[in-house]
Design an enzyme around this catalytic site. Structure first.
Site, PDB file in Angstrom:
ATOM      1  N   SER A 200    -103.226   9.722  32.808  1.00 34.11           N
ATOM      2  CA  SER A 200    -103.684   9.392  34.157  1.00 34.11           C
ATOM      3  C   SER A 200    -103.304   7.969  34.515  1.00 34.11           C
ATOM      4  CB  SER A 200    -105.209   9.566  34.240  1.00 34.11           C
ATOM      5  OG  SER A 200    -105.691   9.223  35.515  1.00 34.11           O
ATOM      6  N   CYS A 329    -116.929  10.540  35.222  1.00 32.91           N
ATOM      7  CA  CYS A 329    -116.789  11.849  35.867  1.00 32.91           C
ATOM      8  C   CYS A 329    -118.066  12.667  35.769  1.00 32.91           C
ATOM      9  CB  CYS A 329    -115.627  12.615  35.234  1.00 32.91           C
ATOM     10  SG  CYS A 329    -114.035  11.790  35.435  1.00 32.91           S
TER      11      CYS A 329
END
Length: 387
Positions: A200, A329
């Site tokens: 990412s 998250c």
């Protein structure tokens, strides 16, 4: 003083990256699928990104697929490859401490008839290679093991796992979630016998909303995103050219002086853990007996007996210090960390754990300010909690 110690959640974009992204958005804004000059210019940025990322990992450019981030890369790898290999078997293996972006696709695959084995971990968050070998069956088609744990910084024996898997059955696919490891370690998929690797951008000082999946040439894959046929029909959708180029620039800059930066991060981590460890009722998680350098350089998980993590987080925030109570998250959901439970952390510490995560921007002065703030704060918060 403002101190940002939540770099496992996201990182500050490097100035050179922001400059490149802005240039592409405002000047070189063509669609890479267009045949005119503007499209060709955009396509060149994609080529630059593939060349850069492939060069860092020593793989082929055609083995790089651009995604919207680590979550999509994980979903593509797990669901796309499991569905494509369904006739060969229906058994998957992962660990109990994976990110939700792996655990939830695995749960989805279970609903589709696949069987999943979740490997336990030791007190430091690491799997046992013996457990991995024992879990492999004739019908096993894919193993997914994260490189670096996002909550406690535990490092999994990825290279040894890859060798073991391929020795048992070369046809089993090996996926590695390297979202927290890429940019902190030199990860070479071919040498480590990794077939699929997710990464990412915003964890390495690049823009949000972009990532990539390394997929070894020859891996059977069933696309999960359909549409315009971009990226050779593997992942349709107009490519996020500014984000992709920014991610590549961030990776290029990070790996240009990786050894120096990682050495400094380990020094900060060793200093921080030594100092915070002097406080009564403090437990540091994820650092094995070999020391800090057997864990990730940028993540420190600390449990504070008698202080709720949410209370500590907001008390630090009032002093300009930004930390996390776990995975970004999942931290906005009232649920217990699966990682801490799997590590058999005492139940009373599940909701008393804070994650501190550093970056190249973190200074010793910021660490000292954080330590002194906590030295004053912890006794007060414990006294308040007892009331």
């Amino acid at each position: 003083m403002e101190v940002y110690l939540d770099n496992s959640a996201t990182t500050r974009v490097l100035p050179q990256v922001a400059e490149l992204v802005t240039k592409i958005m405002c000047e070189d804004y063509g669609n890479p699928s267009s045949l005119h000059r503007k499209g060709v210019e955009a396509e060149q940025y994609l080529r630059y990104a593939k060349d850069t990322l492939a060069g860092i990992m020593k793989v082929q450019t055609k083995e790089i697929l651009f995604t919207s981030g680590g979550t999509e890369a994980n979903n593509m790898a797990l669901i796309g490859c499991a569905m494509a290999a369904r006739r060969q078997g229906n058994h998957l293996i992962t660990t109990q401490v994976e990110h939700p972006a792996v655990l939830q696709p695995m749960q989805y695959l279970e609903s589709q008839g696949f069987q999943v084995t979740y490997l336990p971990v030791d007190a430091w968050g690491r799997i046992s290679l013996q457990d991995l070998e024992a879990a492999i069956r004739p019908e096993t088609i894919l193993v997914s093991v994260m490189h670096t744990n996002n909550e406690v910084g535990a490092l999994q024996p990825v290279q040894e796992a890859g060798a073991l898997i391929k020795r048992r059955n070369p046809a089993i696919l090996f996926h590695v979630d390297a979202v927290q490891g890429f940019g902190k370690f030199r990860i070479l998929p071919r040498r480590m016998q990794i077939d699929l690797l997710s990464a990412s951008s915003h964890k390495i000082h690049g823009p949000k909303g972009v990532g990539f999946l390394y997929m070894r040439e020859g891996v059977k894959f069933q696309p999960i995103v359909h549409g315009g046929g971009q990226q050779k029909n593997m992942r349709s959708g107009t490519e996020n050219v500014p984000g992709i180029a920014g991610m590549a620039k961030a990776a290029e800059l990070v790996y240009a002086h990786l050894d120096e930066d990682i050495r400094r991060l380990y020094e900060l981590k060793e200093y921080f853990t030594e100092q915070i460890g002097k406080v009564e009722g403090v437990r540091i998680n994820g650092i094995p007996s070999e020391g800090c350098r057997a864990s990730a350089p940028h993540v420190v998980s600390v449990s504070f007996a008698g202080v709720r993590s949410e209370v500590m987080l907001h008390a630090l925030e009032e002093k300009g210090i930004y930390v996390s109570a776990g995975s970004a998250c999942a931290s906005n959901k009232p649920q217990t960390s699966a990682t801490l439970k799997a590590m058999k952390l005492p139940r009373e510490l599940w909701d008393s754990t804070i994650r501190f995560s550093f970056s190249v921007y973190t200074t010793k002065e910021e660490i000292d300010y954080t330590l002194h703030t906590m030295y004053d704060m912890i006794p007060m918060l414990r006294k308040y909690t007892r009331r």
